[in-house]
Design a protein around this motif. Structure first.
Motif, PDB file in Angstrom:
ATOM      1  N   TYR A   4      44.254  40.309  45.312  1.00  0.00           N
ATOM      2  CA  TYR A   4      45.533  40.946  44.987  1.00  0.00           C
ATOM      3  C   TYR A   4      45.900  41.947  46.068  1.00  0.00           C
ATOM      4  CZ  TYR A   4      44.051  45.660  43.635  1.00  0.00           C
ATOM      5  OH  TYR A   4      43.608  46.935  43.656  1.00  0.00           O
ATOM      6  N   ASN A   5      44.898  42.340  46.820  1.00  0.00           N
ATOM      7  CA  ASN A   5      45.129  43.324  47.876  1.00  0.00           C
ATOM      8  C   ASN A   5      44.332  42.903  49.103  1.00  0.00           C
ATOM      9  OD1 ASN A   5      45.557  45.609  49.371  1.00  0.00           O
ATOM     10  ND2 ASN A   5      44.109  46.861  48.207  1.00  0.00           N
ATOM     11  N   ARG A   8      50.507  40.799  48.721  1.00  0.00           N
ATOM     12  CA  ARG A   8      49.784  42.058  48.661  1.00  0.00           C
ATOM     13  C   ARG A   8      50.446  42.968  47.645  1.00  0.00           C
ATOM     14  NH1 ARG A   8      49.078  46.867  52.092  1.00  0.00           N
ATOM     15  NH2 ARG A   8      46.868  47.370  52.002  1.00  0.00           N
ATOM     16  N   THR A  50      50.089  46.857  46.047  1.00  0.00           N
ATOM     17  CA  THR A  50      49.416  48.097  46.435  1.00  0.00           C
ATOM     18  C   THR A  50      48.634  48.704  45.291  1.00  0.00           C
ATOM     19  OG1 THR A  50      51.511  49.152  46.015  1.00  0.00           O
ATOM     20  CG2 THR A  50      50.962  48.709  48.304  1.00  0.00           C
ATOM     21  N   SER A  51      48.897  48.258  44.078  1.00  0.00           N
ATOM     22  CA  SER A  51      48.068  48.778  43.000  1.00  0.00           C
ATOM     23  C   SER A  51      47.897  47.685  41.954  1.00  0.00           C
ATOM     24  CB  SER A  51      48.725  49.994  42.365  1.00  0.00           C
ATOM     25  OG  SER A  51      49.935  49.601  41.760  1.00  0.00           O
ATOM     26  N   LEU A  52      46.873  47.837  41.171  1.00  0.00           N
ATOM     27  CA  LEU A  52      46.530  46.785  40.214  1.00  0.00           C
ATOM     28  C   LEU A  52      47.585  46.656  39.128  1.00  0.00           C
ATOM     29  CD1 LEU A  52      44.433  44.742  39.553  1.00  0.00           C
ATOM     30  CD2 LEU A  52      43.128  46.445  38.341  1.00  0.00           C
ATOM     31  N   ARG A  53      48.243  47.756  38.827  1.00  0.00           N
ATOM     32  CA  ARG A  53      49.204  47.695  37.730  1.00  0.00           C
ATOM     33  C   ARG A  53      50.441  46.883  38.093  1.00  0.00           C
ATOM     34  NH1 ARG A  53      49.947  52.725  39.974  1.00  0.00           N
ATOM     35  NH2 ARG A  53      52.032  52.971  40.853  1.00  0.00           N
ATOM     36  N   ASP A  60      45.349  54.363  37.224  1.00  0.00           N
ATOM     37  CA  ASP A  60      46.140  53.515  38.111  1.00  0.00           C
ATOM     38  C   ASP A  60      47.582  53.982  38.041  1.00  0.00           C
ATOM     39  OD1 ASP A  60      46.960  51.585  39.771  1.00  0.00           O
ATOM     40  OD2 ASP A  60      46.634  49.902  38.434  1.00  0.00           O
ATOM     41  N   ARG A  61      47.781  55.240  38.351  1.00  0.00           N
ATOM     42  CA  ARG A  61      49.150  55.763  38.284  1.00  0.00           C
ATOM     43  C   ARG A  61      49.439  56.576  39.534  1.00  0.00           C
ATOM     44  NH1 ARG A  61      48.083  59.582  33.078  1.00  0.00           N
ATOM     45  NH2 ARG A  61      47.294  57.670  32.210  1.00  0.00           N
ATOM     46  N   PRO A  62      50.706  56.628  39.883  1.00  0.00           N
ATOM     47  CA  PRO A  62      51.028  57.311  41.139  1.00  0.00           C
ATOM     48  C   PRO A  62      50.635  58.799  41.134  1.00  0.00           C
ATOM     49  CG  PRO A  62      53.026  56.650  39.978  1.00  0.00           C
ATOM     50  CD  PRO A  62      51.904  56.022  39.266  1.00  0.00           C
ATOM     51  N   GLN A  95      40.720  54.506  41.351  1.00  0.00           N
ATOM     52  CA  GLN A  95      41.467  53.318  40.929  1.00  0.00           C
ATOM     53  C   GLN A  95      40.481  52.258  40.457  1.00  0.00           C
ATOM     54  OE1 GLN A  95      44.577  51.860  43.336  1.00  0.00           O
ATOM     55  NE2 GLN A  95      45.100  53.865  44.141  1.00  0.00           N
ATOM     56  N   PRO A  96      40.966  51.330  39.635  1.00  0.00           N
ATOM     57  CA  PRO A  96      40.024  50.340  39.092  1.00  0.00           C
ATOM     58  C   PRO A  96      39.333  49.515  40.168  1.00  0.00           C
ATOM     59  CG  PRO A  96      42.278  49.895  38.355  1.00  0.00           C
ATOM     60  CD  PRO A  96      42.291  51.229  38.993  1.00  0.00           C
ATOM     61  N   GLN A  97      40.013  49.319  41.298  1.00  0.00           N
ATOM     62  CA  GLN A  97      39.390  48.504  42.341  1.00  0.00           C
ATOM     63  C   GLN A  97      38.052  49.059  42.788  1.00  0.00           C
ATOM     64  OE1 GLN A  97      41.822  47.821  45.867  1.00  0.00           O
ATOM     65  NE2 GLN A  97      39.955  47.181  46.866  1.00  0.00           N
ATOM     66  N   VAL A 101      46.971  53.894  48.490  1.00  0.00           N
ATOM     67  CA  VAL A 101      46.813  52.440  48.616  1.00  0.00           C
ATOM     68  C   VAL A 101      45.349  52.197  48.922  1.00  0.00           C
ATOM     69  CG1 VAL A 101      47.438  50.422  49.938  1.00  0.00           C
ATOM     70  CG2 VAL A 101      49.156  52.125  49.409  1.00  0.00           C
ATOM     71  N   PRO A 102      44.671  51.496  48.036  1.00  0.00           N
ATOM     72  CA  PRO A 102      43.231  51.335  48.247  1.00  0.00           C
ATOM     73  C   PRO A 102      42.938  50.422  49.425  1.00  0.00           C
ATOM     74  CG  PRO A 102      43.969  50.024  46.389  1.00  0.00           C
ATOM     75  CD  PRO A 102      45.139  50.813  46.852  1.00  0.00           C
ATOM     76  N   PRO A 103      41.740  50.490  49.964  1.00  0.00           N
ATOM     77  CA  PRO A 103      41.372  49.566  51.040  1.00  0.00           C
ATOM     78  C   PRO A 103      41.398  48.128  50.533  1.00  0.00           C
ATOM     79  CG  PRO A 103      39.468  50.788  50.288  1.00  0.00           C
ATOM     80  CD  PRO A 103      40.656  51.411  49.653  1.00  0.00           C
TER      81      PRO A 103
END
Lengths: 717, 613
Positions: A311-312, A342, A344-347, B403-405, B418-420, B442-444
């Motif tokens: 997803y990313n 891509r 940027t977040s899972l949500r 998982d929120r801004p 983040q969950p990742q 933004v996660p890796p």
């Protein structure tokens, strides 16, 4: 005659009644019970009026009265309290008090009620006489007409003018009561619903009876029970079967009892057994075959997801917009099924829209795709290549370009080496034949033949240095002027012979070839009637063969392409496009037919003992090629064997020449050894042709190649 | 004469006798059914039987009827023909007719009575037949799990006969499976893809991979034949139930688990299940321990000395068990299973990955997935909800997964990730630094653990980073001579546990830093060396080339390359056609792979300058 009038009157009455009724209903919205009495009185008034109006007290009229009355009664029935009083009314009304009459009246009542029901259903029409007089026909019939029937005077009843849509809309927007207005298509007029009507509709929509005072659950009135009932309705005695228990029922009961006793009928529901248990007991070692003895092939597992499915994913996995656009140009099959994206977040990851589709496809694969066990080899591709003996051990062989012979203006079509190996002759498409000294590269002689030279061949006999040249329709036998004087003399003698039918002819009929003395080039000119494409000498130099573009010397299937004499035996080979035929020259008949299985044979060459054509034929064993070597991507133009070294070479239009090591052992059990040695490059392509001819030096492991770029090259070891 | 001519009186032989086409197979079944069954129904029955029995078409060597047919082996068809299930289908059809008749005669009583006693069939013998041993079943479990998990996420649709009951059953089965995997710490890999979340577990040595869709409203396309999928599902449901039964019994838990209705109502099935597992597996373990201890006491009387050690060990174990009897301890989802010694290396590693960590899930993260993954790796987890084991304000929470801004109120005692991060840690098997995974960033890149980067030929940048971190972690864990056993563990963790003092922790940390410095140096040197070698070899090659150029004069570099190529390819001339084809195919494959890697590298190069700007 009376009746219609009366009916009309009745109708009028009805209308009045209805009106009153409506009024009542309106009032009823406020108070119900109180109104009922009122209504009763109203009806009474009505009734009185009617009485007053109508002079005749006939039976029919009484019927109508009855109807009136019945309506009244209905209402009365709804409210029990008024019952007796109305009954009194009833009795007052009855002319005779007998039961029969009463029942008759009832019947009448019923019919009248029916009639009323019909009347009531279109009560709105009854209020005003319908304008329309066309009757109950589809309105479509009058769609294009201007009228809707005729009035009583026979004049057309005109339709109203169609109002402009915009105007009607504006009017409707202004009118606050617009929602109540309904266009009656039948009468062609707008009807405004009264409050009462709206209420009726509302009740109907709710599924209730239209009149609010109608009681659907009124207590049943038994008409057959009356106080002084002496006689039953039917005088028949009760049948016997009403007193005896049924035989069939008892039979059925016996059946059921038996079934219950036997346990066929169970009353309690079967107990739910635990559905799951130790299916694979403790013996997991039992290795049975599948039930029917065929091998079970497990389905291949789906591919594991790669980085790009993430997803990313890393940025480099995401194709650019141009790349995505370029996918559209691809074929359907080549197009990538999955385009990385891509988030940027899972949500922000949405549901995958093809999830069900892909699972379904997998299902289809599982039960519809044929499964085959295929071995997947995981080896280094290099290990597939055969182990060949080292090339160093097989030296000498030509490797590098040593000399170039330049001078020709056109493509060099053919070359030939002299038996001693000191000279080479070359024929070019510019019409010249040149003789070169091998070691120095000097051009010794030039003949201008004027025609494009197809083929040159040096007489293999060392004491007769004659050159045979084929150009267009002619074959020239040229005296090269080499050798000592004796030899020269013999040659001159030989070439001076001017017999009309040459003894040296290769078996052609006299009419085919004509001999002539050629003074310019000091040789003999043979004229064939067709273009000569090649000329070959017999090993002793006594004979030569010429090849024409038409089949002639022997009866062949297809065009002859190439021909040669066997180096040691008196055998003659001639190849057509598909096959190679072998003739015995002494017996003059066909010995063998070699099938190449190739599309086109371009050149043949005979090894001392063996023969090759880039198909490697073994003469002694079979007529099939021993081996087919595929090395040139374009047409092979010529192949050549070395006389003493175990070498052979092929050249082709792709401007390369391959040198092979080809060793044939005298021991027939041992397979001949073929090793590719070298790829010789250097020629340039001209007019789509590359290397036209290749010849080995008779004694040295050197190779001459003639290129279409008018250069002859010598490759040395 | 036709191509496949068979003289009269001669039987069919070979492929013509052994394989029949699909329509012929249908006819075969028709013969056994009834003379007037309609074609469509028979096709459906064939499809059903094929799916349930796992019969697939085969590829004959010679296709007698032509290339565009599907061929079944005669033995397969006969196998289907003698299936008792076929008879059952027939019975059911007859029964349906009875019901229909009753209904059309307005005999509703009879129809209802008939409907209550409908004949049913079970698939357990089929499963036994298809998978003679348990391992076989596990081997084929991939598709089964994927399908069951997919249906667990689908909405029930009347039109497509997707029943609510079946969906619930799928949910239950999938949760049972997840609870088992989580409980026994068999989960190995996880991967969030666009398609859903992939998991890989290793059960009894079998690697089982499955895909769960994202917990969102799924798209139901019309082109799909749901009948076929439901037939598959029918088989898979039974299979998974039996597999679950076996697995649950292997850890001494009664199978159809009875769950806390309150938890079930709040859709916290997985948690309910894991609680159930905990409660159940503990009781027999304790019992067995009690039994053994009583037995050993008798033995102790006989030989005192040898048993001393063992009894001490047991005592320690019992003490360890003690806190689990407290009511609060039940909340700890992960207890040390009594059969710790039986675990292999990897399971141990997985079990201790999130040890001593407490997670809290915010509303917006995929709860089910994390509730499954975190306990599988030894973490304790809670979520925002009514029945959660602990709530957000718990001070002992170490990580909160958001998982929120933006994050409004923050506890300083915990990390917000983040969950990742969880998934990456699981795949890397180390605790990764949380800086990159903080909320709002933004996660890796999230990398697939299923890819062998070396074999693929391209290693993404972040994979390299993770590998370095892993190497660092492993170095540290390596036992050092002269140091105590407690140093085997991570110093930070031990500090947290209070086993070692602060000074010791500092020492360990320093050692770690030194090691890392040394390692970095070594890596740098290695890198330098590598580059140096490359450089020198390249320059050597260049020199050689130039020398040859001088010698050959006009011969250019391309010519030389040509010659090299010729030498490499010259063997191809004498290879047989088959081998040459194979070689060329392999070459093409390699070329394609190289092109792919090249494309990635090129894109990477293109991206890098943009980034630096």
């Amino acid at each position: 005659m009376k009746v219609p009038r009366e009916e009309k009157e009745m109708k009028l009455k009805k209308k009045e009644e209805n009106v009153t009724n409506i009024e009542i209903d309106d009032k009823e919205g406020d108070a119900d019970d109180a109104q009922e009495i009122h209504s009763g009185s109203d009806y009474d008034d009505d009734y009185n009026d009617e009485d007053l109006d109508e002079d005749e007290g006939t039976l029919t009229e009484s019927g109508s009265e009855q109807s009136e009355f019945s309506e009244n009664e209905e209402i009365v029935n709804a409210s029990d309290d008024d019952g007796p009083t109305d009954d009194d009314d009833n009795s007052q009304q009855d002319h005779e008090g007998t039961n029969d009459d009463h029942s008759e009246q009832q019947d009448q009542n019923g019919s009248d009620e029916d009639h009323q029901g019909v009347d009531e259903s279109d009560s709105s029409e009854d209020e005003v006489a319908p304008r329309n007089t066309i009757g109950d026909v589809p309105l479509v019939w009058y769609k294009d007409e201007e009228h809707i029937g005729y009035d009583i005077t026979g004049k057309k009843i005109k339709k109203k003018e169609r109002q402009d849509k915009l105007d009607s809309f504006l009017a409707s927007a202004d009118d606050s009561k617009n929602w109540r207005k309904i266009y009656d298509e039948y009468n062609d007029e707008e009807v405004e619903l009264t409050k009462h009507e709206a209420k009726l509709i509302r009740r109907l929509l709710k599924g209730k009876a239209p009149h609010s005072d109608f009681d659907p659950y009124a207590p049943y009135v038994d008409w057959f029970a009356w106080e002084d009932s002496k006689y039953p309705l039917s005088n028949a005695p009760e049948p016997k079967r009403r007193f005896i228990p049924s035989k069939w029922e008892s039979k059925k009961v016996v059946e059921y009892v038996r079934a219950i006793r036997k346990g066929l009928i169970k009353f309690d529901k079967p107990k739910e057994e635990p559905r799951f248990y130790h299916l694979w007991g403790d013996d997991s070692s039992s290795k049975e075959k599948t039930g029917h003895g065929l091998a079970y092939i497990p389905a291949p597992k789906p591919k594991f997801p790669g980085h790009e499915e993430s997803y990313n994913p890393s940025l480099e996995y995401i194709p650019t917009q141009e790349e995505i656009n370029s996918y559209q140009l691809m074929f359907e099959e080549d197009r990538p099924k999955f385009i990385p994206k891509r988030f940027t977040s899972l949500r922000s990851v949405p549901a995958y829209e093809k999830a069900v589709n892909e699972t379904f496809e997998r299902c289809l694969d599982l039960y519809l795709c044929p499964r085959v066990r295929k071995k997947r080899i995981n080896i280094d591709p290099e290990s597939l290549k055969p182990k060949l003996p080292s090339r160093k051990d097989l030296k000498p062989y030509p490797t590098t370009c040593y000399l170039e012979y330049r001078g020709h203006k056109g493509a060099v079509m053919s070359i030939s080496t002299e038996a001693s190996g000191q000279w080479i002759a070359s024929g070019s498409s510019d019409g010249t034949v040149r003789i070169w000294e091998v070691e120095s590269g000097r051009c010794l002689r030039i003949w201008e033949l004027g025609e494009a030279v197809q083929h040159v061949a040096w007489n293999p006999a060392p004491d007769l240095p004659i050159l045979a040249v084929s150009a267009e329709q002619y074959v020239f036998l040229l005296n090269t002027g080499f050798g000592n004087e004796e030899e020269q003399k013999r040659i001159k003698e030989l070439l001076h012979v001017e017999t009309p039918t040459g003894p040296d002819d290769s078996g052609n009929a006299a009419s085919v070839v004509s001999w002539a003395r050629d003074d310019i080039h000091k040789g003999v000119r043979l004229k064939h009637f067709k273009t000569v494409s090649s000329v070959e000498w017999h090993r002793k130099g006594d004979y030569f063969s010429t090849r024409l573009t038409q089949r002639l010397p022997f009866k062949l299937h297809g065009l002859p392409v190439s021909s040669t004499f066997h180096p040691t035996r008196s055998i003659f080979f001639i190849s057509t496009k598909k096959n190679i035929r072998v003739y015995d020259l002494l017996k003059q008949k066909l010995i063998k037919k070699l099938e190449t299985g190739l599309r086109e044979v371009s050149s043949i060459a005979i090894h001392p003992g063996e023969k090759e054509n880039l198909c490697w034929f073994d003469m002694d064993l079979s007529s099939k090629p021993y081996r087919v070597l595929k090395c040139h991507p374009k047409d092979v133009t010529s192949v050549a064997f070395h006389r003493s070294y175990p070498l052979f070479a092929s050249c082709s239009d792709d401007c390369t020449a391959y040198v092979f090591h080809g060793m044939v052992y005298s021991d027939l059990n041992q397979n001949p050894l073929i090793v590719p040695l070298e790829i010789l490059r250097g020629h340039a392509s001209a007019n789509g042709r590359g290397v036209m001819d290749c010849k080995f030096h008779p004694r040295q492991p050197w190779l001459f190649t003639a290129g279409a770029d008018s250069v002859i090259k010598l490759y040395c070891h | 004469m036709p191509k496949h001519y068979r003289p009269p009186g001669k039987k069919k032989e070979g492929n013509a006798a052994r394989y029949i086409t699909r329509s012929q197979a249908v006819k075969h079944l028709q013969f056994s059914l009834s003379s007037r069954g309609d074609e469509l129904l028979l096709q459906l029955i064939l499809v059903r039987l094929c799916i349930l029995k796992g019969i697939f078409p085969r590829e004959p060597k010679k296709k007698v009827k032509g290339n565009h047919h599907t061929y079944y082996h005669m033995k397969d068809v006969m196998f289907l023909k003698h299936e008792p299930l076929l008879e059952k289908f027939r019975d059911m059809r007859a029964y349906e007719k009875k019901v229909k008749k009753a209904l059309s005669k307005k005999n509703r009583d009879l129809a209802e009575r008939l409907l209550t006693r409908k004949p049913t069939y079970t698939l357990d013998m089929l499963i036994r037949e298809r998978y003679p041993s348990f391992i076989d079943a596990l081997r084929d479990l991939d598709d089964c799990l994927t399908m069951v998990h997919l249906f667990a996420a689908l909405p029930a649709i009347e039109r497509d006969k997707i029943d609510v009951k079946r969906i619930h059953n799928c949910r239950r089965l999938s949760h049972e499976w997840q609870a088992y995997v989580s409980r026994t710490h068999k989960l190995r890999k996880t991967f969030i893809s666009v398609k859903g979340i992939y998991y890989q577990a290793e059960v009894e040595g079998q690697k089982i991979t499955w895909l769960t869709p994202h917990a969102l409203q799924q798209v139901l396309p019309d082109v799909v034949d749901y009948n076929i999928m439901l037939t598959f599902l029918e088989f898979y449901e039974t299979l998974l139930a039996f597999v679950n039964f076996k697995l649950y019994h292997s850890i001494n838990v009664k199978y159809p688990p009875i769950l806390d209705p309150q938890l079930e109502a709040l859709a916290a099935d997985l948690y309910a299940l894991s609680r159930y597992l905990d409660a159940n597996s503990k009781a027999p373990a304790l019992e067995s321990q009690a039994a053994s201890s009583s037995g050993s006491e008798q033995a102790e009387a006989q030989e005192n000395g040898t048993e001393l050690e063992e009894s001490e060990l047991r005592l320690a174990q019992l003490q360890h068990q003690l806190p689990s009897n407290e009511p609060g301890a039940l909340m700890h989802l992960v207890e040390d299973a009594p059969d710790e010694d039986e675990d292999d290396e990897e399971t141990k590693e997985c079990k201790t990955l999130f040890k001593n960590m407490k997670f809290f899930l915010s509303r917006e993260v995929p709860r089910e997935s994390l509730l499954f993954a975190i306990p599988a790796f030894g973490g304790v987890v809670s979520w925002e909800g009514e029945v959660s084991p602990f709530n957000e304000s718990d001070q002992s929470i170490t990580h909160q997964i958001v998982d929120r801004p933006t994050q409004g109120h923050r506890f300083l005692s915990r990390e917000y990730v983040q969950p990742q991060w969880v998934y990456d840690c699981v795949n890397a098997r180390i605790i990764l630094p949380v800086e990159d995974y903080l909320w709002g960033r933004v996660p890796p890149p999230h990398l697939s653990p299923f890819v062998d980067n070396e074999a693929e030929g391209y290693v993404p940048e972040y994979a390299e980073t993770i590998r370095r971190l892993q190497a660092a972690a492993r170095k540290e864990v390596l036992p050092m001579p002269g140091l105590g056993k407690e140093d085997l563990d991570d110093p930070q963790n031990l500090l947290a546990e209070g086993i070692i003092s602060r000074t010791e922790a500092i020492e360990a940390a320093e050692r770690k830093r030194k090691m890392s410095i040394l390692e970095k140096q070594y890596h740098d040197e290695l890198k330098m060396e590598l580059q140096g070698v490359q450089y020198s070899s390249v320059s050597n090659a260049n020199k050689q080339n130039s020398a040859e150029d001088m010698e050959a004069g006009e011969k250019s570099l391309s010519d030389l390359q040509q010659v090299e190529k010729d030498h490499a390819n010259i063997e191809k001339v004498v290879m047989s056609r088959k081998k040459r084809g194979l070689l060329e195919a392999m070459k093409i494959g390699q070329e394609a792979k190289r092109a792919r890697v090249g494309l990635l590298k090129e894109r990477k190069k293109r991206i890098e300058p943009k980034k630096s700007e």
